[in-house]
Design a protein around this motif. Sequence first.
Motif, mmCIF file in Angstrom:
data_model
loop_
_atom_site.group_PDB
_atom_site.id
_atom_site.type_symbol
_atom_site.label_atom_id
_atom_site.label_comp_id
_atom_site.label_asym_id
_atom_site.label_seq_id
_atom_site.Cartn_x
_atom_site.Cartn_y
_atom_site.Cartn_z
ATOM 1 N N PHE A 1 -26.437 28.028 2.822
ATOM 2 C CA PHE A 1 -26.342 27.552 4.199
ATOM 3 C C PHE A 1 -25.038 28.041 4.847
ATOM 4 O O PHE A 1 -25.027 28.451 6.005
ATOM 5 N N ARG B 1 -23.123 19.759 10.320
ATOM 6 C CA ARG B 1 -24.019 18.806 10.993
ATOM 7 C C ARG B 1 -24.310 19.221 12.424
ATOM 8 O O ARG B 1 -25.322 18.809 12.998
ATOM 9 N N ARG B 2 -23.482 20.034 13.004
ATOM 10 C CA ARG B 2 -23.743 20.524 14.358
ATOM 11 C C ARG B 2 -24.899 21.516 14.367
ATOM 12 O O ARG B 2 -25.546 21.702 15.378
ATOM 13 N N ARG B 3 -25.104 22.193 13.260
ATOM 14 C CA ARG B 3 -26.205 23.166 13.156
ATOM 15 C C ARG B 3 -27.477 22.517 12.655
ATOM 16 O O ARG B 3 -28.564 22.877 13.074
ATOM 17 N N ASP B 4 -27.326 21.600 11.704
ATOM 18 C CA ASP B 4 -28.486 20.931 11.112
ATOM 19 C C ASP B 4 -28.018 19.555 10.645
ATOM 20 O O ASP B 4 -27.142 19.466 9.785
ATOM 21 N N PRO B 5 -28.586 18.493 11.192
ATOM 22 C CA PRO B 5 -28.126 17.145 10.824
ATOM 23 C C PRO B 5 -28.222 16.839 9.332
ATOM 24 O O PRO B 5 -27.484 16.000 8.828
ATOM 25 N N ALA B 6 -29.097 17.531 8.619
ATOM 26 C CA ALA B 6 -29.254 17.278 7.183
ATOM 27 C C ALA B 6 -28.400 18.211 6.330
ATOM 28 O O ALA B 6 -28.392 18.100 5.103
ATOM 29 N N ALA B 7 -27.670 19.115 6.954
ATOM 30 C CA ALA B 7 -26.919 20.129 6.200
ATOM 31 C C ALA B 7 -25.819 19.527 5.342
ATOM 32 O O ALA B 7 -25.485 20.075 4.293
ATOM 33 N N TRP C 1 -18.795 27.375 13.669
ATOM 34 C CA TRP C 1 -19.790 26.309 13.839
ATOM 35 C C TRP C 1 -19.374 25.306 14.905
ATOM 36 O O TRP C 1 -20.201 24.828 15.671
#
Length: 151
Positions: free
Chosen positions: A100, A83-89, A146
């Motif tokens: 991913f 979630r730190r890289r992409d909130p939808a991950a 991450w």
Amino acid sequence: MGDGLVLRDIHPSAAPSWWPPAPGWWLLAAGLLFAAAALLGWHLLRARRRRRLLALFDAEADAAAGPVAEVAAMSTLLRRAARRRDPAADRLQGQAWLDFLDAGRDTPRFDGSRGELLIEGAFRPDADPARVADLRAAARERFVEWMEGRA
């Protein structure tokens, strides 16, 4: 030739002493010491943060009641870090999740049996402890990357 001036040889003056240095050298030395101290402090803070992240990962994984629960804990930790890289991950599933996890890597770490264990391991009745330990090493590394904001 009588009353003329008496000429004497020219004697060069002594070379200036190298100590104490000029004020500019003191400023340069102070600047270099400050930069070195700042760099060392930054490095020590990063190392301390890395140790805390590793301890967090290990504590969560060690608290699991068996290999299956450990896989579930690792999956949760990875999704939290993702979630730190992409909130939808954290909502990715299956191969998209594994892709991913391996994004930005030259050599995939979550392909094959390691990825299969990560996706399905928490839903199995049992898991091979050796395979879980192998998955843990890869998951731990990715988690820290991450959480530190790298890769």
